[in-house]
Scaffold this motif. Sequence first.
Motif, mmCIF file in Angstrom:
data_model
loop_
_atom_site.group_PDB
_atom_site.id
_atom_site.type_symbol
_atom_site.label_atom_id
_atom_site.label_comp_id
_atom_site.label_asym_id
_atom_site.label_seq_id
_atom_site.Cartn_x
_atom_site.Cartn_y
_atom_site.Cartn_z
ATOM 1 N N THR A 90 0.818 -1.216 0.000
ATOM 2 C CA THR A 90 0.000 0.000 0.000
ATOM 3 C C THR A 90 0.850 1.263 0.000
ATOM 4 O O THR A 90 0.313 2.363 -0.191
ATOM 5 N N GLY A 91 2.163 1.113 0.249
ATOM 6 C CA GLY A 91 3.006 2.280 0.392
ATOM 7 C C GLY A 91 2.901 2.921 1.764
ATOM 8 O O GLY A 91 3.521 3.959 2.014
ATOM 9 N N VAL A 92 2.114 2.320 2.652
ATOM 10 C CA VAL A 92 1.937 2.826 4.016
ATOM 11 C C VAL A 92 2.634 1.871 4.966
ATOM 12 O O VAL A 92 2.407 0.651 4.915
ATOM 13 N N ASP A 93 3.467 2.398 5.832
ATOM 14 C CA ASP A 93 4.251 1.579 6.741
ATOM 15 C C ASP A 93 3.348 0.722 7.636
ATOM 16 O O ASP A 93 2.482 1.243 8.338
ATOM 17 N N GLY A 94 3.541 -0.594 7.581
ATOM 18 C CA GLY A 94 2.799 -1.504 8.444
ATOM 19 C C GLY A 94 1.428 -1.884 7.953
ATOM 20 O O GLY A 94 0.702 -2.608 8.648
ATOM 21 N N VAL A 95 1.036 -1.429 6.748
ATOM 22 C CA VAL A 95 -0.305 -1.708 6.220
ATOM 23 C C VAL A 95 -0.185 -2.402 4.873
ATOM 24 O O VAL A 95 0.524 -1.927 3.979
ATOM 25 N N VAL A 96 -0.881 -3.526 4.719
ATOM 26 C CA VAL A 96 -0.912 -4.231 3.439
ATOM 27 C C VAL A 96 -2.362 -4.349 2.989
ATOM 28 O O VAL A 96 -3.304 -4.230 3.785
ATOM 29 N N LEU A 97 -2.539 -4.590 1.688
ATOM 30 C CA LEU A 97 -3.871 -4.797 1.116
ATOM 31 C C LEU A 97 -4.129 -6.292 1.032
ATOM 32 O O LEU A 97 -3.377 -7.032 0.396
ATOM 33 N N GLY A 98 -5.191 -6.738 1.688
ATOM 34 C CA GLY A 98 -5.559 -8.138 1.614
ATOM 35 C C GLY A 98 -6.359 -8.412 0.361
ATOM 36 O O GLY A 98 -7.284 -7.663 0.033
ATOM 37 N N VAL A 99 -6.017 -9.493 -0.337
ATOM 38 C CA VAL A 99 -6.713 -9.815 -1.582
ATOM 39 C C VAL A 99 -7.440 -11.162 -1.510
ATOM 40 O O VAL A 99 -8.159 -11.514 -2.439
ATOM 41 N N SER A 100 -7.279 -11.877 -0.398
ATOM 42 C CA SER A 100 -8.001 -13.143 -0.201
ATOM 43 C C SER A 100 -7.754 -13.581 1.235
ATOM 44 O O SER A 100 -6.923 -14.428 1.501
ATOM 45 N N VAL A 101 -8.514 -13.007 2.156
ATOM 46 C CA VAL A 101 -8.274 -13.243 3.582
ATOM 47 C C VAL A 101 -9.303 -14.222 4.121
ATOM 48 O O VAL A 101 -10.507 -13.992 4.029
ATOM 49 N N ASN A 102 -8.814 -15.305 4.683
ATOM 50 C CA ASN A 102 -9.648 -16.325 5.290
ATOM 51 C C ASN A 102 -9.709 -16.110 6.804
ATOM 52 O O ASN A 102 -8.894 -15.392 7.362
ATOM 53 N N ARG A 103 -10.667 -16.718 7.462
ATOM 54 C CA ARG A 103 -10.920 -16.660 8.910
ATOM 55 C C ARG A 103 -11.772 -15.431 9.257
ATOM 56 O O ARG A 103 -11.677 -14.391 8.601
ATOM 57 N N THR A 104 -12.585 -15.589 10.309
ATOM 58 C CA THR A 104 -13.478 -14.499 10.711
ATOM 59 C C THR A 104 -13.369 -14.218 12.207
ATOM 60 O O THR A 104 -14.333 -13.801 12.835
#
Length: 227
Positions: free
Chosen positions: A137-151
């Motif tokens: 994402t270009g933001v420190d410590g933050v990623v973009l999830g594209v297929s996240v399992n578990r609730t």
Amino acid sequence: MKNLTDFFDRVFVINCAHRPDRLESVTEELLKDGMADLDKVIFFPAIIGDYVTHPHDWRAGNGSWGCLQSHRRILEDVLHERDKDDEVIPQSILVLEDDAVFTPGAKKRLNHFMSVVPSDWGQIYLGGQHQKATEDTGVDGVVLGVSVNRTHAYAVNKPVYQQVYRHISFMSDYRGTHKHVDHQLELAHRRKDWKVYCPDKWLVGQAAGTSNVSGRMDDERFWMKNH
């Protein structure tokens, strides 16, 4: 430092009535390091699949049906808050399951993450299992999830409440499969129906114990890899 009930307007913890052990353990987790103000946490009675059973064409079992209905019911209750004279629909909600367990230093990392996470988020996952590689994402410590399992630890932002509810309620996607609600959410992530942000290292895992969905005895799990 702020805590979960400062960052999210509603914090729900889903708990099955027959699992007081889980209620006790998750309460201890929330008290540890002041992760939440317990007076503001809503302990939500789970829909127990073994009590209600499931539709004849649902193949994933009673536990997964109860799980889906519990998550749907929370959104239903939130969306119906418009009917209360003294309340308005909350801007954001966090949903925890009663096997949630926090990593050491989670509160400090939560404060950093919430201070930098982009404001266009639809969902935030504080814990989960990445089934595909995350995107930068270009933001420190933050990623973009594209297929996240578990609730067991996810948030939903008000602009997508109805969209999320419609999506997890679309029964045609489940028929003829053994999909659970988390698999259905993954489908939306892969299509990028809304923005899904995650800390680059999870803050919340799942505690060891007997699963209410599968009935299996599971070890404590954090799924720290990004894919």
